[in-house]
Design an enzyme around this catalytic site. Sequence first.
Site, short mmCIF file in Angstrom:
data_model
loop_
_atom_site.label_atom_id
_atom_site.label_comp_id
_atom_site.label_asym_id
_atom_site.label_seq_id
_atom_site.Cartn_x
_atom_site.Cartn_y
_atom_site.Cartn_z
CD1 TRP A 106 -2.76 -1.42 2.55
CD2 TRP A 106 -2.43 -2.09 0.69
NE1 TRP A 106 -3.44 -2.25 2.36
CE2 TRP A 106 -3.51 -2.64 1.01
CE3 TRP A 106 -2.29 -2.30 -1.02
CZ2 TRP A 106 -4.02 -3.77 0.60
CZ3 TRP A 106 -2.83 -3.34 -1.39
CH2 TRP A 106 -3.83 -3.92 -0.70
CG ASN A 224 -6.83 -3.50 -2.42
OD1 ASN A 224 -6.61 -4.53 -3.22
ND2 ASN A 224 -7.29 -3.80 -1.29
CD GLU A 225 -9.95 -7.13 -3.03
OE1 GLU A 225 -10.66 -6.76 -2.23
OE2 GLU A 225 -9.38 -8.30 -3.20
CE1 TYR A 305 -7.37 -13.70 -0.75
CE2 TYR A 305 -8.13 -12.29 -2.57
CZ TYR A 305 -7.06 -12.54 -1.36
OH TYR A 305 -6.14 -11.77 -1.20
CD GLU A 345 -5.21 -8.65 -2.78
OE1 GLU A 345 -6.12 -9.49 -2.39
OE2 GLU A 345 -5.24 -7.36 -2.71
CD1 TRP A 386 -3.81 -12.11 1.51
CD2 TRP A 386 -3.22 -10.12 0.59
NE1 TRP A 386 -4.14 -11.13 2.56
CE2 TRP A 386 -3.67 -9.78 1.81
CE3 TRP A 386 -2.90 -9.26 -0.30
CZ2 TRP A 386 -3.91 -8.69 2.42
CZ3 TRP A 386 -2.94 -7.79 0.20
CH2 TRP A 386 -3.49 -7.72 1.66
C1 LIG Z 1 -15.98 -2.51 -1.62
O1 LIG Z 1 -16.55 -1.34 -1.16
C2 LIG Z 1 -17.73 -1.55 -0.83
C3 LIG Z 1 -18.43 -0.33 -0.04
O2 LIG Z 1 -18.72 0.61 -0.75
C4 LIG Z 1 -18.29 -2.85 -0.03
O3 LIG Z 1 -19.56 -3.22 0.00
C5 LIG Z 1 -17.36 -3.87 -0.70
O4 LIG Z 1 -17.47 -5.04 0.13
C6 LIG Z 1 -15.90 -3.69 -1.05
N1 LIG Z 1 -15.38 -4.96 -1.69
C7 LIG Z 1 -14.10 -5.14 -1.65
C8 LIG Z 1 -13.84 -6.41 -2.19
O5 LIG Z 1 -13.39 -4.44 -1.37
#
Ligand SMILES: *[C@@H]1O[C@H](CO)[C@@H](O)[C@H](O)[C@H]1NC(C)=O
Length: 440
Positions: A106, A224-225, A305, A345, A386
């Site tokens: 990060w 990230n994601e 995952y 990851e 990861w």
């Molecule tokens: C990304 O953010 C949303 C909320 O804005 C959340 O509901 C979600 O679980 C998050 N997902 C990941 C994989 O980070």
Amino acid sequence: MEPEWRERILYPLVGILSISALLYLNFNDELSFPVLWQPKMGFVATNSTHFIVVGDRNDNNSAMYVNGWNSYWLMEKSIWGSSSRSKVSKTLKMGAKMGLSVCRTWAFSDGDGPSALQTSPGVFNERVFRALDYVIVEARKNRIRLILSLVNNLSAFGGKTQYVRWAEEAGINNVSSFDDSFFSHPTIKDYYKAYVKAILTRKNSLSRVKYSEEPAIFAWELMNEPRCSSNSSAPVLQAWITEMAAYVKSLDKKHLVTVGLEGFYGLKSTQRSSVNPGEWGALLGSDFIQNSAINNIDFASVHAYPDSWIRHGDLEAKANFLSHWVDSHMSDAENVLKKPVLFTEVGFSLRMNKKTEDVNFLLKTVYDRIYESAKKRQAGAGALIWQLLVEGVEEYSDQFSLVARDHPSTFKLITRHSCRLRRIFSNSKTNEELQSEDPC
Ligand SMILES: *[C@@H]1O[C@H](CO)[C@@H](O)[C@H](O)[C@H]1NC(C)=O
Ligand SMILES: *C1O[C@H](CO)[C@@H](O)[C@H](O)[C@H]1NC(C)=O
Ligand SMILES: *[C@@H]1O[C@H](CO)[C@@H](O)[C@H](O)[C@H]1NC(C)=O
Ligand SMILES: *[C@@H]1O[C@H](CO)[C@@H](O)[C@H](O)[C@H]1NC(C)=O
Ligand SMILES: *[C@@H]1O[C@H](CO)[C@@H](O)[C@H](O)[C@H]1NC(C)=O
């Protein structure tokens, strides 16, 4: 003692020693001890569907396939004092010893705690910035390249939620209660851009190298994601990626840019929907194909995952899912996107897989596919596990964390995979590889 000897050797020697002592005393604050020498490194670039190192031999033999890992906490662990910094240094050394060449970590920490890098929009804690400087210098020392992620989707270390909160605190009242206005509100987009600009134009306090000129940075990752579930047809995220990737490139033409996706196929990629772990995968506002196809995105990124995504499957079901998931993304990268794909990851739950052999089996499923791709110089460019920990950083542990002491067979598997990837290119070793540690 010969007077001549005294003049020719002793006096200069005393001079050098006292200058060194002076320098040492002046810079003894470990946070500002300057780096006088760094290994030479080329920049990573892409050539059709594989990575190359520029400044190396520029025939197709310089193709680079990656074995890597995640240690997201390197910056935070480098803020406070030398004993915790030594864990960071140890982690990077361990990676090098295992033949790993890329670490993802990060480059963000948004909020108001003492370890936040950005404490309010565009305001930075210099002490934490120096911790990031340290991580980059240590990576280069070990010839490790970093994928630096620029913001979190999740609220750990601030993320989207923190940016939206900042906007609310600034009196902006048309941000929706969804954190997804992160992707669309003009003020929040400006916050993100200001952040990106501060990072990319940063001059490392230890090495004096600008981040945008630092070859030990493999790539910038936009987020990230990212998920934007409030607009599952995906145009909002698509527009954000397009705008932000172009912004990064406007400040830094030397580094690669990737998105940081989990890799789900969206509603428009109907022919691929069966590859997703469930119908929910298409409803998250992202789409692997569309999002990765954007011009300024240099390579695709995917996570894996199976334990979290198909909770009730047995080992065989998870391995089957994983094979399809990896094959499908490699094939799209090769034939549709025509860009490399990195599995940035790949994690297996030690809670759900009771036996280490099961974790090894799933990991090997991914590695074997990468290996086949590397043999054919195709788009499956590597995987980053990861996550790896060294002893003494247990506070960053999660159910996917591997420590060498507890999982020697997994560490062996990871190292063996580094070695077989290297062997494919052994008659064309780059100068860098020849100089670095050989674990094989
Ligand atoms: C990304 O953010 C949303 C909320 O804005 C959340 O509901 C979600 O679980 C998050 N997902 C990941 C994989 O980070
Ligand atoms: C490039 O790779 C191909 C396939 O591995 C090989 O046949 C060819 O000789 C290589 N070219 C050079 C210039 O090394
Ligand atoms: C890119 O790959 C092609 C073959 O696919 C090769 O001819 C060319 O030299 C490569 N360029 C670089 C910069 O490696
Ligand atoms: C919120 O207000 C700004 C101007 O203050 C405007 O540009 C924007 O379109 C509005 N709505 C959203 C959802 O961003
Ligand atoms: C998603 O965003 C696009 C562009 O802003 C808009 O046209 C569309 O109506 C949105 N869809 C949903 C379900 O909100």
